[in-house]
Design a protein around this motif. Structure first.
Motif, PDB file in Angstrom:
ATOM      1  N   GLU A 244       0.841  -1.210   0.000  1.00  0.00           N
ATOM      2  CA  GLU A 244       0.000   0.000   0.000  1.00  0.00           C
ATOM      3  C   GLU A 244       0.881   1.267   0.000  1.00  0.00           C
ATOM      4  O   GLU A 244       0.602   2.224  -0.730  1.00  0.00           O
ATOM      5  CB  GLU A 244      -0.912  -0.023   1.235  1.00  0.00           C
ATOM      6  CG  GLU A 244      -1.893   1.122   1.311  1.00  0.00           C
ATOM      7  CD  GLU A 244      -3.181   0.880   0.528  1.00  0.00           C
ATOM      8  OE1 GLU A 244      -3.359  -0.190  -0.074  1.00  0.00           O
ATOM      9  OE2 GLU A 244      -4.006   1.808   0.516  1.00  0.00           O
ATOM     10  N   ALA A 245       1.958   1.257   0.795  1.00  0.00           N
ATOM     11  CA  ALA A 245       2.866   2.411   0.832  1.00  0.00           C
ATOM     12  C   ALA A 245       3.533   2.603  -0.526  1.00  0.00           C
ATOM     13  O   ALA A 245       3.615   3.727  -1.045  1.00  0.00           O
ATOM     14  CB  ALA A 245       3.915   2.219   1.932  1.00  0.00           C
ATOM     15  N   PHE A 246       4.016   1.513  -1.113  1.00  0.00           N
ATOM     16  CA  PHE A 246       4.661   1.579  -2.437  1.00  0.00           C
ATOM     17  C   PHE A 246       3.706   2.211  -3.454  1.00  0.00           C
ATOM     18  O   PHE A 246       4.092   3.083  -4.242  1.00  0.00           O
ATOM     19  CB  PHE A 246       5.078   0.170  -2.889  1.00  0.00           C
ATOM     20  CG  PHE A 246       5.660   0.134  -4.275  1.00  0.00           C
ATOM     21  CD1 PHE A 246       7.030   0.255  -4.477  1.00  0.00           C
ATOM     22  CD2 PHE A 246       4.836  -0.010  -5.387  1.00  0.00           C
ATOM     23  CE1 PHE A 246       7.563   0.243  -5.767  1.00  0.00           C
ATOM     24  CE2 PHE A 246       5.362  -0.018  -6.677  1.00  0.00           C
ATOM     25  CZ  PHE A 246       6.729   0.111  -6.864  1.00  0.00           C
ATOM     26  N   GLU A 247       2.462   1.761  -3.451  1.00  0.00           N
ATOM     27  CA  GLU A 247       1.487   2.252  -4.443  1.00  0.00           C
ATOM     28  C   GLU A 247       1.130   3.710  -4.191  1.00  0.00           C
ATOM     29  O   GLU A 247       0.943   4.489  -5.137  1.00  0.00           O
ATOM     30  CB  GLU A 247       0.256   1.337  -4.438  1.00  0.00           C
ATOM     31  CG  GLU A 247       0.621  -0.065  -4.945  1.00  0.00           C
ATOM     32  CD  GLU A 247      -0.544  -1.048  -5.023  1.00  0.00           C
ATOM     33  OE1 GLU A 247      -1.597  -0.772  -4.400  1.00  0.00           O
ATOM     34  OE2 GLU A 247      -0.385  -2.090  -5.695  1.00  0.00           O
ATOM     35  N   LEU A 248       1.068   4.082  -2.930  1.00  0.00           N
ATOM     36  CA  LEU A 248       0.776   5.479  -2.575  1.00  0.00           C
ATOM     37  C   LEU A 248       1.901   6.401  -3.057  1.00  0.00           C
ATOM     38  O   LEU A 248       1.660   7.476  -3.613  1.00  0.00           O
ATOM     39  CB  LEU A 248       0.663   5.525  -1.056  1.00  0.00           C
ATOM     40  CG  LEU A 248      -0.074   6.641  -0.374  1.00  0.00           C
ATOM     41  CD1 LEU A 248      -0.812   6.048   0.810  1.00  0.00           C
ATOM     42  CD2 LEU A 248       0.861   7.707   0.113  1.00  0.00           C
ATOM     43  N   TRP A 249       3.139   5.968  -2.865  1.00  0.00           N
ATOM     44  CA  TRP A 249       4.297   6.797  -3.232  1.00  0.00           C
ATOM     45  C   TRP A 249       4.500   6.874  -4.746  1.00  0.00           C
ATOM     46  O   TRP A 249       4.881   7.916  -5.267  1.00  0.00           O
ATOM     47  CB  TRP A 249       5.577   6.218  -2.627  1.00  0.00           C
ATOM     48  CG  TRP A 249       5.719   6.357  -1.145  1.00  0.00           C
ATOM     49  CD1 TRP A 249       5.261   7.378  -0.365  1.00  0.00           C
ATOM     50  CD2 TRP A 249       6.410   5.457  -0.259  1.00  0.00           C
ATOM     51  NE1 TRP A 249       5.593   7.158   0.954  1.00  0.00           N
ATOM     52  CE2 TRP A 249       6.304   5.997   1.037  1.00  0.00           C
ATOM     53  CE3 TRP A 249       7.100   4.259  -0.439  1.00  0.00           C
ATOM     54  CZ2 TRP A 249       6.871   5.375   2.149  1.00  0.00           C
ATOM     55  CZ3 TRP A 249       7.659   3.641   0.668  1.00  0.00           C
ATOM     56  CH2 TRP A 249       7.546   4.199   1.942  1.00  0.00           C
ATOM     57  N   THR A 250       4.311   5.735  -5.432  1.00  0.00           N
ATOM     58  CA  THR A 250       4.705   5.677  -6.850  1.00  0.00           C
ATOM     59  C   THR A 250       3.534   5.803  -7.813  1.00  0.00           C
ATOM     60  O   THR A 250       3.738   6.108  -8.992  1.00  0.00           O
ATOM     61  CB  THR A 250       5.420   4.337  -7.165  1.00  0.00           C
ATOM     62  OG1 THR A 250       4.472   3.275  -6.993  1.00  0.00           O
ATOM     63  CG2 THR A 250       6.619   4.120  -6.256  1.00  0.00           C
ATOM     64  N   GLY A 251       2.300   5.514  -7.353  1.00  0.00           N
ATOM     65  CA  GLY A 251       1.158   5.487  -8.255  1.00  0.00           C
ATOM     66  C   GLY A 251       1.160   4.264  -9.157  1.00  0.00           C
ATOM     67  O   GLY A 251       0.323   4.164 -10.061  1.00  0.00           O
ATOM     68  N   LEU A 252       2.054   3.318  -8.907  1.00  0.00           N
ATOM     69  CA  LEU A 252       2.144   2.096  -9.720  1.00  0.00           C
ATOM     70  C   LEU A 252       1.512   0.922  -8.973  1.00  0.00           C
ATOM     71  O   LEU A 252       1.424   0.939  -7.739  1.00  0.00           O
ATOM     72  CB  LEU A 252       3.617   1.754  -9.995  1.00  0.00           C
ATOM     73  CG  LEU A 252       4.452   2.830 -10.691  1.00  0.00           C
ATOM     74  CD1 LEU A 252       5.936   2.433 -10.670  1.00  0.00           C
ATOM     75  CD2 LEU A 252       3.965   3.016 -12.126  1.00  0.00           C
ATOM     76  N   ASP A 253       1.093  -0.101  -9.716  1.00  0.00           N
ATOM     77  CA  ASP A 253       0.689  -1.349  -9.065  1.00  0.00           C
ATOM     78  C   ASP A 253       1.944  -2.034  -8.543  1.00  0.00           C
ATOM     79  O   ASP A 253       2.912  -2.231  -9.293  1.00  0.00           O
ATOM     80  CB  ASP A 253      -0.011  -2.281 -10.074  1.00  0.00           C
ATOM     81  CG  ASP A 253      -1.412  -1.789 -10.407  1.00  0.00           C
ATOM     82  OD1 ASP A 253      -1.971  -1.008  -9.610  1.00  0.00           O
ATOM     83  OD2 ASP A 253      -1.929  -2.168 -11.470  1.00  0.00           O
TER      84      ASP A 253
END
Ligand code: NAP
Length: 267
Positions: A244-253
């Protein structure tokens, strides 16, 4: 190059660096994930300094999750949970988020466990218990919070609202047989081979998430498997808070399989 990191004390044994770096490698991103261990007195300087230096995002862990709240603009969920574990520096001001709650919600959905209109029991009312109770209530479950210190359960249930009720641990033999979903959010099971829930209360129609991830196979999960329940270990929650953090930061799946493999390799 983008820099992400973890703010905590201590952080040396954290599994977040290999998990996030596996995602960058999988997607070919020019990014690094590093750990920062400021003293509590330097927390504000650390957050402002990271922002000034162009750090893209920070995870936050013990003992800073509550104190960071006042240093960022928390979203609605982080404000209600009362803790921030993810800071995003992309906007004009740093924003704060609580992806532990998403870690709980996404662990259940990954295992095809529905939460809407289900009866859930959360054992524990500390940081993980708060995140779990809000995640389950926001997903439409009725949440019974059972905690050793019943006053803490009562404060959490009051914060969650009408969907929640508070109990002592002695209520578990009555609550669990009628529940669809159970979360252990206590530290019981880490140090000793013990479970906070009587084995006789567990049943085949239950889905059990244990937030404890060291060890991965806790006494609670063994008892739950013996009862025929669906079992979800704590590495899933750890994985999905990071996803969830990764997706929030990058906008990527997020590349979930690569992150999961990196995590489980080290557990
Ligand atoms: P915390 O804020 O310190 O809360 C600890 C909770 O455990 C409290 O509800 C406490 O009850 C209860 N507890 C402690 N010892 C107990 C005992 N002997 N018998 C019954 N209850 C006991 O800790 P936390 O941050 O919520 O973490 C709780 C667990 O979740 C830890 O094992 C942690 O590693 C795990 N966790 C996992 C993830 C993940 O991603 N998988 C994320 C966060 C946390 P009282 O209120 O009565 O003290």
């Amino acid at each position: 190059m983008q820099v992400f990191g973890l703010l905590g004390n201590p952080v040396e044994h954290s599994l977040s660096p290999p998990m996030h770096e596996a995602a960058y490698a999988e997607l070919g991103l020019d990014a690094r994930y590093v750990t920062f261990e400021p003293s509590p007195d330097d927390l504000a300087a650390a957050v402002h300094g990271a922002d000034a230096l162009g750090v893209a995002g920070l995870n936050v862990t013990i003992p800073f999750k509550q104190d960071v709240l006042s240093l960022v603009e928390p979203d609605d969920l982080a404000a209600r949970v009362g803790a921030v574990n993810t800071v995003d520096f992309a906007g004009d001001a740093p924003t704060g988020h609580n992806t532990d709650a998403a870690g709980v919600r996404r662990s259940f959905s990954h295992h095809d466990v529905a939460l809407a209109d289900r009866d859930a029991v959360v054992v524990g009312a500390g940081g993980a218990g708060r995140a779990a109770a809000f995640a389950l209530a926001d997903a439409g479950a009725s949440v019974s919070v059972a905690n050793r210190t019943v006053e803490t359960a009562a404060a959490l249930a009051a914060d969650v609202g009408d969907a929640a009720s508070a109990h002592g641990l002695d209520a578990l033999p009555d609550l669990v047989p009628d529940a669809d979903v159970l979360v252990n959010a206590t530290s019981v099971g880490m140090e000793a081979d013990e479970s906070p829930v009587p084995a006789t209360a567990l049943h085949a129609d239950l889905a059990v998430l244990d937030a404890v991830y060291a060890p991965l196979e806790t006494r609670l999960l063994r008892d739950a498997a013996d009862a025929g329940a669906t079992t979800i270990d704590g590495a899933w929650m750890l994985l999905f808070q990071g996803v969830e953090a990764f997706e929030l930061w990058t906008g990527l799946d997020a590349p979930v399989a690569a992150m999961n493999a990196a995590l489980r390799e080290r557990l």
